[in-house]
Design an enzyme around this catalytic site. Sequence first.
Site, PDB file in Angstrom:
ATOM      1  N   ASP A  75       0.658  -1.720  -0.384  1.00  0.00           N
ATOM      2  CA  ASP A  75       0.426   0.203   0.422  1.00  0.00           C
ATOM      3  C   ASP A  75       1.173   1.056   0.192  1.00  0.00           C
ATOM      4  OD1 ASP A  75      -2.414   1.670   0.118  1.00  0.00           O
ATOM      5  OD2 ASP A  75      -2.906   1.235   2.051  1.00  0.00           O
ATOM      6  N   GLY A  76      -0.042   2.140  -0.624  1.00  0.00           N
ATOM      7  CA  GLY A  76       0.761   3.811  -0.383  1.00  0.00           C
ATOM      8  C   GLY A  76       1.574   4.288  -1.851  1.00  0.00           C
ATOM      9  N   ARG A  82       0.269   8.051  -2.511  1.00  0.00           N
ATOM     10  CA  ARG A  82       0.809   8.769  -1.564  1.00  0.00           C
ATOM     11  C   ARG A  82       2.098   9.133  -2.084  1.00  0.00           C
ATOM     12  NH1 ARG A  82      -1.163   5.785   3.888  1.00  0.00           N
ATOM     13  NH2 ARG A  82      -1.536   4.354   1.835  1.00  0.00           N
ATOM     14  N   GLU A 113     -11.984  -5.272  -5.661  1.00  0.00           N
ATOM     15  CA  GLU A 113     -12.288  -3.265  -5.072  1.00  0.00           C
ATOM     16  C   GLU A 113     -11.454  -2.270  -6.510  1.00  0.00           C
ATOM     17  OE1 GLU A 113     -11.129  -5.211  -2.530  1.00  0.00           O
ATOM     18  OE2 GLU A 113     -13.787  -6.054  -1.768  1.00  0.00           O
ATOM     19  N   ASN A 114     -10.781  -3.227  -6.849  1.00  0.00           N
ATOM     20  CA  ASN A 114     -10.063  -2.239  -7.493  1.00  0.00           C
ATOM     21  C   ASN A 114     -10.675  -1.781  -8.548  1.00  0.00           C
ATOM     22  OD1 ASN A 114      -6.580  -3.158  -5.571  1.00  0.00           O
ATOM     23  ND2 ASN A 114      -7.981  -1.598  -5.464  1.00  0.00           N
ATOM     24  N   ARG A 173     -11.401   2.038  -9.331  1.00  0.00           N
ATOM     25  CA  ARG A 173     -10.702   3.317  -9.554  1.00  0.00           C
ATOM     26  C   ARG A 173     -10.984   3.434 -11.080  1.00  0.00           C
ATOM     27  NH1 ARG A 173      -4.726   2.242  -6.427  1.00  0.00           N
ATOM     28  NH2 ARG A 173      -6.345   1.466  -4.404  1.00  0.00           N
ATOM     29  N   LEU A 232      -6.319  -4.877   6.764  1.00  0.00           N
ATOM     30  CA  LEU A 232      -6.709  -6.177   6.193  1.00  0.00           C
ATOM     31  C   LEU A 232      -7.248  -6.161   4.831  1.00  0.00           C
ATOM     32  CD1 LEU A 232      -6.455  -9.026   8.806  1.00  0.00           C
ATOM     33  CD2 LEU A 232      -4.548  -8.238   7.866  1.00  0.00           C
TER      34      LEU A 232
HETATM   35  C1  FPP Z   1      -2.092   0.626  -2.779  1.00  0.00           C
HETATM   36  O1  FPP Z   1      -1.004   1.327  -3.265  1.00  0.00           O
HETATM   37  C2  FPP Z   1      -1.226  -0.612  -4.454  1.00  0.00           C
HETATM   38  C3  FPP Z   1      -2.475  -1.195  -5.408  1.00  0.00           C
HETATM   39  C4  FPP Z   1      -3.696  -1.049  -5.465  1.00  0.00           C
HETATM   40  C5  FPP Z   1      -1.320  -1.481  -6.459  1.00  0.00           C
HETATM   41  C6  FPP Z   1      -0.325  -2.777  -5.755  1.00  0.00           C
HETATM   42  C7  FPP Z   1       0.324  -2.508  -7.288  1.00  0.00           C
HETATM   43  C8  FPP Z   1       1.570  -2.973  -7.496  1.00  0.00           C
HETATM   44  C9  FPP Z   1       2.574  -2.910  -6.333  1.00  0.00           C
HETATM   45  C10 FPP Z   1       2.283  -2.392  -8.969  1.00  0.00           C
HETATM   46  C11 FPP Z   1       2.122  -4.232 -10.073  1.00  0.00           C
HETATM   47  C12 FPP Z   1       2.193  -5.353  -9.394  1.00  0.00           C
HETATM   48  C13 FPP Z   1       3.018  -6.506  -9.886  1.00  0.00           C
HETATM   49  C14 FPP Z   1       3.230  -7.679  -9.025  1.00  0.00           C
HETATM   50  C15 FPP Z   1       3.701  -6.398 -11.182  1.00  0.00           C
HETATM   51  P1  FPP Z   1      -2.059   2.660  -3.600  1.00  0.00           P
HETATM   52  O2  FPP Z   1      -2.686   2.835  -4.800  1.00  0.00           O
HETATM   53  O3  FPP Z   1      -3.681   2.608  -2.903  1.00  0.00           O
HETATM   54  O4  FPP Z   1      -2.151   3.723  -2.682  1.00  0.00           O
HETATM   55  P2  FPP Z   1      -2.654   5.068  -2.087  1.00  0.00           P
HETATM   56  O5  FPP Z   1      -2.717   4.894  -0.689  1.00  0.00           O
HETATM   57  O6  FPP Z   1      -1.631   6.044  -1.626  1.00  0.00           O
HETATM   58  O7  FPP Z   1      -3.530   5.835  -2.601  1.00  0.00           O
END
Ligand code: FPP
Length: 260
Positions: free
Chosen positions: A19-20, A23, A66-67, A70, A195
């Site tokens: 996560d993050g 940000r 849920e993603n 976005r 979680l």
């Molecule tokens: C959460 O950060 C991250 C995700 C929803 C996606 C995670 C994906 C990757 C690390 C890259 C792709 C993965 C692979 C294995 C190729 P957020 O976007 O919710 O961050 P925020 O809460 O700061 O907005």
Amino acid sequence: MSSSSALLPVPAHVAIIMDGNGRWAKRRGLPRLEGHRRGVESVRAVVDAARALGIRCITLYAFSVENWRRPEDEVGGLMVLLETFLAKEKANLLKNRVRLRAIGRIAALPSRARAALEDVMSATAHFTEHTLVLALNYGARTEVLDAARAFAVEVAAGRARPEDADTWEGFSRHLYTADLPDPDLVIRTSGETRLSNFLLVQSAYAEFVFTPVLWPDFGARELEAAVDDYRRRERRYGLTGEQVSRPGPVAAREPAPSVI
Ligand code: FPP
């Protein structure tokens, strides 16, 4: 914290809520996708570091059910990042003898991402020492629904009996994770302490580490710190601290499947 000085062994399975990224990008005035791009670099670093530490299985929460809600360009960008990650990482996984697995509703992924995933999964399926699991279009509740449906189908076809679901062992073989150990350690980056529908039933006895570090800044050193923290814990599985610290007939280990 453990009451005895003995350290736990290195966790067999570490699961990470990455996560993050958003940000991280926002703080630098960059588009969110740039955060995800840097997040992929962390994925590479952490997969290598996990192998070096002797962690046999690592699960990464890459895309949740849920993603999809976005913004369209972020979803599309994440799918392209997944494709390019798989294309670039295939040689490395083969060289390091790492099996790739995926959990989630994989059939609903865009066809190019799915094809890339299936290509690398079949090329690495024979490796047994290390496993990288990508949770894609994954949700724990969806997983339970899919398992219940799969179980019902087996019962209707006469290949299973309703009483097979009297034990966790009998039912859990229908989860996406049937061939994987439960996570010993679950890490979430970015300071959030949720979680978010990730491996809910498999984490029943997991230890948790929540770190303020944003995922693009998480690397080998941060993984080592989380593992060190984990190794100082005491895992009790429902027993008392005394039972755990005093060797006796009741050993502290993950409970038998039907024990609560
Ligand atoms: C959460 O950060 C991250 C995700 C929803 C996606 C995670 C994906 C990757 C690390 C890259 C792709 C993965 C692979 C294995 C190729 P957020 O976007 O919710 O961050 P925020 O809460 O700061 O907005």
